[in-house]
Write a protein that holds these residues in place. Structure first.
Motif, short mmCIF file in Angstrom:
data_model
loop_
_atom_site.label_atom_id
_atom_site.label_comp_id
_atom_site.label_asym_id
_atom_site.label_seq_id
_atom_site.Cartn_x
_atom_site.Cartn_y
_atom_site.Cartn_z
N THR A 267 1.10 -1.34 -0.06
CA THR A 267 -0.01 0.10 0.17
C THR A 267 0.76 1.26 -0.14
N GLY A 268 2.22 0.99 0.39
CA GLY A 268 3.19 2.29 0.10
C GLY A 268 3.29 2.93 1.05
N THR A 269 2.08 3.74 1.93
CA THR A 269 2.23 4.48 2.93
C THR A 269 2.66 3.88 4.24
N MET A 342 8.75 0.93 -0.77
CA MET A 342 7.43 1.33 -0.30
C MET A 342 7.30 2.83 -0.92
N ALA A 343 8.43 3.43 -1.02
CA ALA A 343 8.15 5.05 -1.74
C ALA A 343 7.86 4.50 -3.28
N ASN A 344 8.41 3.80 -3.77
CA ASN A 344 7.97 3.45 -5.13
C ASN A 344 6.80 3.13 -5.35
N SER A 345 6.10 2.24 -4.08
CA SER A 345 4.77 2.05 -4.36
C SER A 345 3.94 3.21 -4.39
N VAL A 346 4.05 4.11 -3.65
CA VAL A 346 3.32 5.58 -3.41
C VAL A 346 3.52 5.89 -4.97
N LYS A 347 4.72 6.49 -5.41
CA LYS A 347 4.81 7.10 -6.34
C LYS A 347 4.41 6.50 -7.52
N ILE A 348 4.67 5.06 -7.92
CA ILE A 348 4.16 4.60 -9.14
C ILE A 348 2.57 4.18 -9.06
N GLY A 349 2.11 3.93 -8.00
CA GLY A 349 0.82 4.01 -7.71
C GLY A 349 -0.16 5.16 -7.92
N ASP A 350 0.49 6.26 -7.48
CA ASP A 350 -0.18 7.50 -7.88
C ASP A 350 -0.25 7.84 -9.26
N TYR A 351 0.78 7.54 -9.82
CA TYR A 351 1.23 7.85 -11.28
C TYR A 351 0.19 6.89 -12.13
N HIS A 365 -17.75 3.80 -19.45
CA HIS A 365 -18.10 2.82 -18.67
C HIS A 365 -17.25 2.56 -17.74
N VAL A 366 -16.16 3.30 -17.62
CA VAL A 366 -15.42 3.32 -16.34
C VAL A 366 -15.95 4.05 -15.15
N GLY A 367 -16.46 3.30 -14.36
CA GLY A 367 -17.32 3.85 -13.33
C GLY A 367 -16.45 4.62 -11.95
N ASP A 368 -15.22 3.83 -11.68
CA ASP A 368 -14.34 4.26 -10.48
C ASP A 368 -12.92 3.92 -10.81
N VAL A 369 -12.06 4.59 -10.50
CA VAL A 369 -10.79 4.10 -10.31
C VAL A 369 -10.44 4.60 -8.60
N ARG A 370 -9.54 3.49 -8.13
CA ARG A 370 -9.25 3.96 -6.98
C ARG A 370 -8.02 2.74 -6.64
N GLY A 371 -7.47 2.75 -5.43
CA GLY A 371 -6.26 2.09 -5.06
C GLY A 371 -5.55 2.63 -4.00
N ALA A 372 -4.51 1.86 -3.50
CA ALA A 372 -3.63 2.34 -2.40
C ALA A 372 -2.52 1.49 -2.72
N GLY A 373 -1.29 2.57 -2.90
CA GLY A 373 -0.01 1.78 -3.49
C GLY A 373 -0.05 1.40 -4.83
N LEU A 374 0.49 0.13 -4.81
CA LEU A 374 0.35 -0.45 -6.07
C LEU A 374 -0.43 -1.79 -5.87
N PHE A 375 -1.83 -1.40 -5.34
CA PHE A 375 -2.93 -2.37 -5.49
C PHE A 375 -4.11 -1.47 -5.79
N LEU A 376 -4.46 -1.53 -7.27
CA LEU A 376 -5.36 -0.51 -7.86
C LEU A 376 -6.59 -1.26 -8.57
N ALA A 377 -7.63 -0.43 -8.87
CA ALA A 377 -8.92 -0.88 -9.43
C ALA A 377 -9.34 0.00 -10.13
N MET A 378 -9.94 -0.80 -11.45
CA MET A 378 -10.56 0.17 -12.30
C MET A 378 -12.01 -0.82 -12.49
N GLU A 379 -13.33 0.09 -12.03
CA GLU A 379 -14.49 -0.80 -12.30
C GLU A 379 -15.51 -0.28 -13.30
N PHE A 380 -15.71 -1.39 -13.76
CA PHE A 380 -16.73 -1.02 -15.24
C PHE A 380 -18.12 -1.02 -14.80
#
Length: 446
Positions: A267-269, A342-351, A365-380
């Protein structure tokens, strides 16, 4: 029953009835798998991937084609990381044995591992897999509380042993939920209609505790991974689980944090997913990312929770914390620190979130985008007003990316959420390959 029905409860599962569309070599491999391994072993993707080696964030097929790995969390510091490989090789030449002999390495690793935890958590027990760790945590919780009631979320997955499968509703209707297991709806802020999701979810858990008590079942524990990875990767807002932890502990139950997926800096932080929510669990379970895929996992615990179980019950695991796996785990921990992953997870996750949100503006059709660090989701969704899940689009995207040699999968009860969790050394260049491919696939499906 048709073979294709077996894939109904595995998101992104290969349908073996379509094997005739594949090359003869692929068909032969699939047939041998089924003959030798039986029908339970499933493959990913409409077109399964044949891999023969890996390095960093890349997997390679027999022809040398590179596949970008944007999915595998187990090789947390990257496939075949040289320091991990070297640690395994060196230790395997010296000693590989169990924990009933004195040895310095398990103590050094345990000290380093526990230093990443809150002070209240100061014991650790080792297993080989996350499933074993969850199984052990359940035993400890039931022994400590004298209760049997467990609360999980509606599409949770925690592992494969008999006891743990009973608390894993996502495994489908052919795997019964335990009689003393109560299921609550997951905390979905995207569909929360402006409600305080922390309050809402805590109330669901409190209601479940009251219901099990009314049925004569003593509450033992609540278990969740802090990002609800199989419920749809529900990460926001940070802190919303604090009220649930308070409810659980006030009722005399234990809070078990499943860190198999969100742990080890993903999760990075924070080192651990539960730390995003400002809570101190009673038990924490860890899995194979601990050793970059080597068979090592564990349970971290408050000592007062572990004391009676440890004094009264002899626990032993022949391969849990064997010296080779401990060497791998130590190397993983050191790499996360030394390479500042961990810092990379935050940086690249945010990117990546920023790039995915730009695509959200582009594709309706992309309803939501969310995530924490390098665990991300795009919801359709079929439309943003109803927010009805669009699982067909999700699987089209997953398989479209696979054809571009970019590997991800899907999650949620409907399978409409892209599950994106690359190895921690992911870079902006890797992210650009993923985002470009995602854009192309979305365009082709619009």
């Amino acid at each position: 029953m048709a073979a294709s029905s077996a894939t109904a409860f595995m998101i992104n599962g290969f349908d073996p009835t379509t094997a005739d569309r594949l090359t003869q070599d692929e068909q032969n491999l699939i047939a041998r798998r089924r003959k030798l391994l039986g029908p339970s072993y499933k493959l990913f993707y409409e077109h399964p991937v044949h891999v023969v080696r890996a390095e960093g964030v890349w997997l390679y097929d027999p022809e040398g084609n590179a596949f970008l790995d944007v999915y595998n969390n187990v090789p947390s510091v990257g496939h075949c990381h040289p320091r991990v490989v070297d640690a395994i090789a060196k230790q395997s030449k010296v000693l590989n044995t169990h924990t009933r002999y004195l040895h310095e390495d398990i103590l050094k690793y345990s000290e380093d591992l526990l230093a990443t935890y809150p002070d209240e958590i100061s014991n650790v027990m080792y297993t080989c897999t996350g499933s074993e760790a969850v199984d052990l945590a359940l035993r400890i919780a039931r022994y400590y509380t004298g209760g049997t009631g467990i609360i999980v979320t509606a599409n949770a997955y925690h592992g494969l042993t008999t006891a743990v499968a009973e608390i894993s509703p996502s495994m489908g209707p052919n795997v019964p939920i335990g009689q003393h297991v109560y299921v609550v709806e997951a905390p979905d802020d995207y569909r929360g209609n402006g409600e305080d999701i922390g309050e809402v979810f805590a109330q669901r858990v409190e209601d479940a505790i009251k219901k099990m008590t009314r049925h004569g079942i003593k509450f033992a524990a609540f278990i969740a991974d802090g990002i609800f990875s199989t419920d749809g990767i529900l990460t926001d807002p940070p802190g919303f689980l604090k009220k649930t932890a308070d409810v659980v502990q006030a009722a005399g139950g234990l809070y078990i944090a499943d860190e198999v997926q969100p742990g080890f800096g993903r999760t990075g932080t924070h080192w651990w997913g539960f730390q995003r929510h400002g809570i101190v669990p009673d038990l924490v379970v860890m899995g194979k990312p601990m050793g970059n895929g080597m068979p090592i996992a564990g349970v971290a615990a408050k000592p007062e929770v572990l004391e009676s179980f440890g004094n009264d019950i002899r626990y032993f695991n022949t391969f849990g914390a064997n010296t080779v796996s401990i060497a791998a785990a130590q190397a993983v921990l050191d790499v996360i620190k030394d390479e500042d992953l961990m810092a990379n997870s935050v940086k690249i996750g945010d990117y990546m979130v920023d790039g995915m949100k730009k695509l959200q503006q582009k594709y309706e059709h992309v309803g939501d985008v969310r995530g924490a660090g390098l665990f991300l989701a795009m919801e359709f969704v079929t439309d943003r007003t109803s927010k009805k899940p669009d699982a067909k689009l999700s699987l089209n995207v997953v398989n479209g990316l696979r054809e571009k040699r970019i590997l991800i999968s899907a999650a949620s009860p409907s399978g409409n959420v892209l599950k994106i969790r690359p190895p921690l050394p992911f870079t902006a260049e890797h992210a650009d390959v993923f985002l470009s491919g995602l854009d192309e696939v979305l365009a082709a499906n619009s």
